[in-house]
Design a protein around this motif. Structure first.
Motif, PDB file in Angstrom:
ATOM      1  N   PHE A   5       0.859  -1.170   0.000  1.00 26.77           N
ATOM      2  CA  PHE A   5       0.000   0.000   0.000  1.00 26.77           C
ATOM      3  C   PHE A   5       0.895   1.219   0.000  1.00 26.77           C
ATOM      4  O   PHE A   5       2.093   1.121   0.251  1.00 26.77           O
ATOM      5  CB  PHE A   5      -0.900   0.017   1.239  1.00 26.77           C
ATOM      6  CG  PHE A   5      -1.969  -1.045   1.237  1.00 26.77           C
ATOM      7  CD1 PHE A   5      -1.672  -2.346   1.605  1.00 26.77           C
ATOM      8  CD2 PHE A   5      -3.270  -0.737   0.863  1.00 26.77           C
ATOM      9  CE1 PHE A   5      -2.648  -3.341   1.593  1.00 26.77           C
ATOM     10  CE2 PHE A   5      -4.261  -1.699   0.859  1.00 26.77           C
ATOM     11  CZ  PHE A   5      -3.950  -3.007   1.220  1.00 26.77           C
ATOM     12  N   ARG A   6       0.313   2.360  -0.251  1.00 27.28           N
ATOM     13  CA  ARG A   6       1.088   3.590  -0.184  1.00 27.28           C
ATOM     14  C   ARG A   6       0.234   4.729   0.310  1.00 27.28           C
ATOM     15  O   ARG A   6      -0.987   4.714   0.175  1.00 27.28           O
ATOM     16  CB  ARG A   6       1.691   3.930  -1.556  1.00 27.28           C
ATOM     17  CG  ARG A   6       0.673   4.323  -2.616  1.00 27.28           C
ATOM     18  CD  ARG A   6       1.361   4.523  -3.968  1.00 27.28           C
ATOM     19  NE  ARG A   6       0.429   4.982  -4.996  1.00 27.28           N
ATOM     20  CZ  ARG A   6       0.746   5.107  -6.282  1.00 27.28           C
ATOM     21  NH1 ARG A   6       1.984   4.817  -6.708  1.00 27.28           N
ATOM     22  NH2 ARG A   6      -0.161   5.520  -7.147  1.00 27.28           N
ATOM     23  N   ARG A   7       0.916   5.729   0.878  1.00 26.02           N
ATOM     24  CA  ARG A   7       0.224   6.934   1.311  1.00 26.02           C
ATOM     25  C   ARG A   7       1.002   8.127   0.817  1.00 26.02           C
ATOM     26  O   ARG A   7       2.152   8.345   1.231  1.00 26.02           O
ATOM     27  CB  ARG A   7       0.110   6.994   2.836  1.00 26.02           C
ATOM     28  CG  ARG A   7      -0.745   8.160   3.321  1.00 26.02           C
ATOM     29  CD  ARG A   7      -0.613   8.357   4.817  1.00 26.02           C
ATOM     30  NE  ARG A   7      -1.030   7.194   5.588  1.00 26.02           N
ATOM     31  CZ  ARG A   7      -2.259   6.966   5.986  1.00 26.02           C
ATOM     32  NH1 ARG A   7      -3.224   7.818   5.674  1.00 26.02           N
ATOM     33  NH2 ARG A   7      -2.539   5.900   6.711  1.00 26.02           N
ATOM     34  N   ALA A   8       0.379   8.886  -0.054  1.00 27.34           N
ATOM     35  CA  ALA A   8       0.988  10.112  -0.573  1.00 27.34           C
ATOM     36  C   ALA A   8       0.673  11.266   0.368  1.00 27.34           C
ATOM     37  O   ALA A   8      -0.312  11.196   1.123  1.00 27.34           O
ATOM     38  CB  ALA A   8       0.449  10.396  -1.966  1.00 27.34           C
ATOM     39  N   PRO A  51       6.112  11.183 -10.935  1.00 26.82           N
ATOM     40  CA  PRO A  51       6.059  12.000  -9.710  1.00 26.82           C
ATOM     41  C   PRO A  51       4.862  11.648  -8.823  1.00 26.82           C
ATOM     42  O   PRO A  51       4.977  11.714  -7.595  1.00 26.82           O
ATOM     43  CB  PRO A  51       5.971  13.427 -10.252  1.00 26.82           C
ATOM     44  CG  PRO A  51       6.686  13.359 -11.560  1.00 26.82           C
ATOM     45  CD  PRO A  51       6.323  12.018 -12.126  1.00 26.82           C
ATOM     46  N   GLU A  52       3.749  11.252  -9.417  1.00 36.13           N
ATOM     47  CA  GLU A  52       2.571  10.901  -8.625  1.00 36.13           C
ATOM     48  C   GLU A  52       2.725   9.574  -7.874  1.00 36.13           C
ATOM     49  O   GLU A  52       1.845   9.204  -7.086  1.00 36.13           O
ATOM     50  CB  GLU A  52       1.307  10.861  -9.498  1.00 36.13           C
ATOM     51  CG  GLU A  52       1.453  10.044 -10.767  1.00 36.13           C
ATOM     52  CD  GLU A  52       1.795  10.900 -11.971  1.00 36.13           C
ATOM     53  OE1 GLU A  52       2.683  11.786 -11.855  1.00 36.13           O
ATOM     54  OE2 GLU A  52       1.186  10.670 -13.045  1.00 36.13           O
ATOM     55  N   ASP A  53       3.819   8.859  -8.107  1.00 38.08           N
ATOM     56  CA  ASP A  53       4.108   7.655  -7.323  1.00 38.08           C
ATOM     57  C   ASP A  53       4.790   8.004  -5.998  1.00 38.08           C
ATOM     58  O   ASP A  53       5.007   7.110  -5.165  1.00 38.08           O
ATOM     59  CB  ASP A  53       5.013   6.709  -8.113  1.00 38.08           C
ATOM     60  CG  ASP A  53       4.334   6.131  -9.344  1.00 38.08           C
ATOM     61  OD1 ASP A  53       4.999   6.037 -10.392  1.00 38.08           O
ATOM     62  OD2 ASP A  53       3.132   5.777  -9.244  1.00 38.08           O
ATOM     63  N   THR A  54       5.118   9.261  -5.805  1.00 40.36           N
ATOM     64  CA  THR A  54       5.742   9.688  -4.560  1.00 40.36           C
ATOM     65  C   THR A  54       4.829   9.400  -3.383  1.00 40.36           C
ATOM     66  O   THR A  54       3.669   9.829  -3.361  1.00 40.36           O
ATOM     67  CB  THR A  54       6.069  11.188  -4.615  1.00 40.36           C
ATOM     68  OG1 THR A  54       7.058  11.418  -5.626  1.00 40.36           O
ATOM     69  CG2 THR A  54       6.582  11.691  -3.277  1.00 40.36           C
ATOM     70  N   GLN A  57      10.124   5.467   2.184  1.00 39.69           N
ATOM     71  CA  GLN A  57       9.776   6.636   1.384  1.00 39.69           C
ATOM     72  C   GLN A  57      10.270   6.485  -0.050  1.00 39.69           C
ATOM     73  O   GLN A  57      11.446   6.156  -0.281  1.00 39.69           O
ATOM     74  CB  GLN A  57      10.386   7.891   1.997  1.00 39.69           C
ATOM     75  CG  GLN A  57      10.171   9.165   1.192  1.00 39.69           C
ATOM     76  CD  GLN A  57       8.733   9.642   1.225  1.00 39.69           C
ATOM     77  OE1 GLN A  57       8.114   9.708   2.289  1.00 39.69           O
ATOM     78  NE2 GLN A  57       8.188   9.973   0.057  1.00 39.69           N
ATOM     79  N   VAL A  58       9.393   6.738  -0.990  1.00 37.94           N
ATOM     80  CA  VAL A  58       9.742   6.805  -2.403  1.00 37.94           C
ATOM     81  C   VAL A  58       9.412   8.202  -2.892  1.00 37.94           C
ATOM     82  O   VAL A  58       8.272   8.660  -2.751  1.00 37.94           O
ATOM     83  CB  VAL A  58       8.975   5.758  -3.225  1.00 37.94           C
ATOM     84  CG1 VAL A  58       9.214   5.970  -4.729  1.00 37.94           C
ATOM     85  CG2 VAL A  58       9.390   4.351  -2.818  1.00 37.94           C
TER      86      VAL A  58
END
Length: 122
Positions: free
Chosen positions: A35-38, A86-89, A117-118
């Motif tokens: 999962f990810r959280r921007a 960039p939106e994968d950050t 962190q990416v």
């Protein structure tokens, strides 16, 4: 009890690749997910894998660019990310579910890593 430790994040340029790793301790034959959280956004599903890696599912944003895989002999699950944007950050989290099969619902996961962190620059 399962402990998850992610690694592999970093600062990269758009269009390049990263591979995230998640090492699990304890019982490992569980479904695993990323999962990810921007910044400023809710946590979102990225990809999940069944216990044996045969069944996988991806978010639309990840299809064709990201690949989830696992090596149960090494107690490790990977997320290969290509053509980064960039939106994968985001902070990327590894999660384990006490089930053979994964889910896109984060509430169904029992164990979480601390995140890595990416950051993708344009």
């Amino acid at each position: 009890q399962v402990q998850l430790v992610e690694s592999g994040g970093g600062l990269v340029q758009a269009g390049t690749s990263l591979r995230l790793s998640c090492v699990a301790s304890g019982r490992t034959f569980y479904a695993m997910a990323w999962f990810r959280r921007a910044p400023g956004k809710e946590r979102e599903f990225v990809a999940h894998s069944s216990w044996d890696g045969r069944n996988t599912e991806y978010a639309d944003s990840a299809k064709g660019r990201f690949t989830i895989s696992r090596d149960n002999a090494k107690n490790t699950v990977y997320l290969q990310m290509n053509s980064l944007k960039p939106e994968d950050t985001a902070v990327y989290y590894c999660a384990a579910r006490r089930s053979s099969y994964g889910s896109t619902d984060s509430d169904l996961y029992d164990y979480w890593g601390q995140g890595t962190q990416v950051t993708v620059s344009s």
